[in-house]
Design a protein around this motif. Structure first.
Motif, PDB file in Angstrom:
ATOM      1  N   ASP A  37      32.851  45.670  43.583  1.00  0.00           N
ATOM      2  CA  ASP A  37      33.255  46.010  42.224  1.00  0.00           C
ATOM      3  C   ASP A  37      34.785  46.093  42.147  1.00  0.00           C
ATOM      4  O   ASP A  37      35.393  46.937  42.816  1.00  0.00           O
ATOM      5  CB  ASP A  37      32.634  47.344  41.814  1.00  0.00           C
ATOM      6  CG  ASP A  37      32.876  47.695  40.362  1.00  0.00           C
ATOM      7  OD1 ASP A  37      33.661  46.993  39.693  1.00  0.00           O
ATOM      8  OD2 ASP A  37      32.279  48.671  39.887  1.00  0.00           O
ATOM      9  N   PRO A  38      35.419  45.233  41.338  1.00  0.00           N
ATOM     10  CA  PRO A  38      36.882  45.235  41.271  1.00  0.00           C
ATOM     11  C   PRO A  38      37.455  46.476  40.582  1.00  0.00           C
ATOM     12  O   PRO A  38      38.654  46.744  40.684  1.00  0.00           O
ATOM     13  CB  PRO A  38      37.194  43.967  40.465  1.00  0.00           C
ATOM     14  CG  PRO A  38      35.967  43.721  39.654  1.00  0.00           C
ATOM     15  CD  PRO A  38      34.815  44.227  40.474  1.00  0.00           C
ATOM     16  N   ASP A  39      36.607  47.231  39.885  1.00  0.00           N
ATOM     17  CA  ASP A  39      37.081  48.423  39.172  1.00  0.00           C
ATOM     18  C   ASP A  39      37.054  49.680  40.034  1.00  0.00           C
ATOM     19  O   ASP A  39      37.404  50.759  39.553  1.00  0.00           O
ATOM     20  CB  ASP A  39      36.236  48.649  37.917  1.00  0.00           C
ATOM     21  CG  ASP A  39      36.388  47.508  36.923  1.00  0.00           C
ATOM     22  OD1 ASP A  39      37.473  46.896  36.888  1.00  0.00           O
ATOM     23  OD2 ASP A  39      35.410  47.222  36.201  1.00  0.00           O
ATOM     24  N   THR A  40      36.628  49.556  41.282  1.00  0.00           N
ATOM     25  CA  THR A  40      36.594  50.714  42.182  1.00  0.00           C
ATOM     26  C   THR A  40      37.601  50.509  43.301  1.00  0.00           C
ATOM     27  O   THR A  40      37.985  49.392  43.619  1.00  0.00           O
ATOM     28  CB  THR A  40      35.192  50.932  42.776  1.00  0.00           C
ATOM     29  OG1 THR A  40      34.823  49.780  43.542  1.00  0.00           O
ATOM     30  CG2 THR A  40      34.164  51.179  41.690  1.00  0.00           C
ATOM     31  N   GLU A  41      38.005  51.589  43.891  1.00  0.00           N
ATOM     32  CA  GLU A  41      38.986  51.549  44.982  1.00  0.00           C
ATOM     33  C   GLU A  41      38.267  51.478  46.325  1.00  0.00           C
ATOM     34  O   GLU A  41      37.475  52.357  46.662  1.00  0.00           O
ATOM     35  CB  GLU A  41      39.859  52.801  44.937  1.00  0.00           C
ATOM     36  CG  GLU A  41      41.032  52.771  45.874  1.00  0.00           C
ATOM     37  CD  GLU A  41      42.062  51.716  45.501  1.00  0.00           C
ATOM     38  OE1 GLU A  41      42.700  51.187  46.417  1.00  0.00           O
ATOM     39  OE2 GLU A  41      42.228  51.429  44.305  1.00  0.00           O
ATOM     40  N   ASN A  81      24.258  43.811  36.459  1.00  0.00           N
ATOM     41  CA  ASN A  81      24.759  45.145  36.148  1.00  0.00           C
ATOM     42  C   ASN A  81      23.980  46.187  36.934  1.00  0.00           C
ATOM     43  O   ASN A  81      23.777  47.299  36.461  1.00  0.00           O
ATOM     44  CB  ASN A  81      24.646  45.422  34.648  1.00  0.00           C
ATOM     45  CG  ASN A  81      25.663  44.629  33.858  1.00  0.00           C
ATOM     46  OD1 ASN A  81      26.743  44.358  34.336  1.00  0.00           O
ATOM     47  ND2 ASN A  81      25.306  44.253  32.642  1.00  0.00           N
TER      48      ASN A  81
END
Length: 105
Positions: A37-41, A81
């Motif tokens: 997931d690119p939105d998580t670190e 999703n």
């Protein structure tokens, strides 16, 4: 094998695709593609191998014999999703193969 909320003792071989900076993008595990997931670190760290226990030897100049490389990433199944899962990946010293050490929800 049934996955529980915390499965710490896994050591399944996985294939990992990295970006040019060396960050994981996708993981192939059990015939499925998991997308990071690119939105998580993502977390990245090094541990130390207990070389005195493994008694691993290598020729002088072989490289780093003690650094274990880790990544902890949030992944989704394919482009769906689906719920996020956390994969902990490990690569042992001098190894080319990544191992899936843990999966959690």
């Amino acid at each position: 094998m049934t996955l529980t909320s915390e499965a710490h003792t896994r050591t399944d071989d996985v294939q990992v695709r990295f970006d040019q900076a060396g960050k994981p993008l996708a993981i192939r595990h059990d015939g499925r593609i998991w997308i990071v997931d690119p939105d998580t670190e993502s977390q990245h760290w090094f541990g130390r191998d207990a070389c005195w226990d493994t008694r691993r030897t290598a020729a002088v100049g072989s490289g780093d014999l003690v650094s274990v490389k880790y990544w902890r990433v949030q992944v989704r199944l394919g482009t769906s999703n689906s719920a996020l899962r956390t994969f902990t990946l490990r690569r042992n010293p001098l190894a080319a193969q990544w191992l899936l050490e843990g999966i959690s929800d």
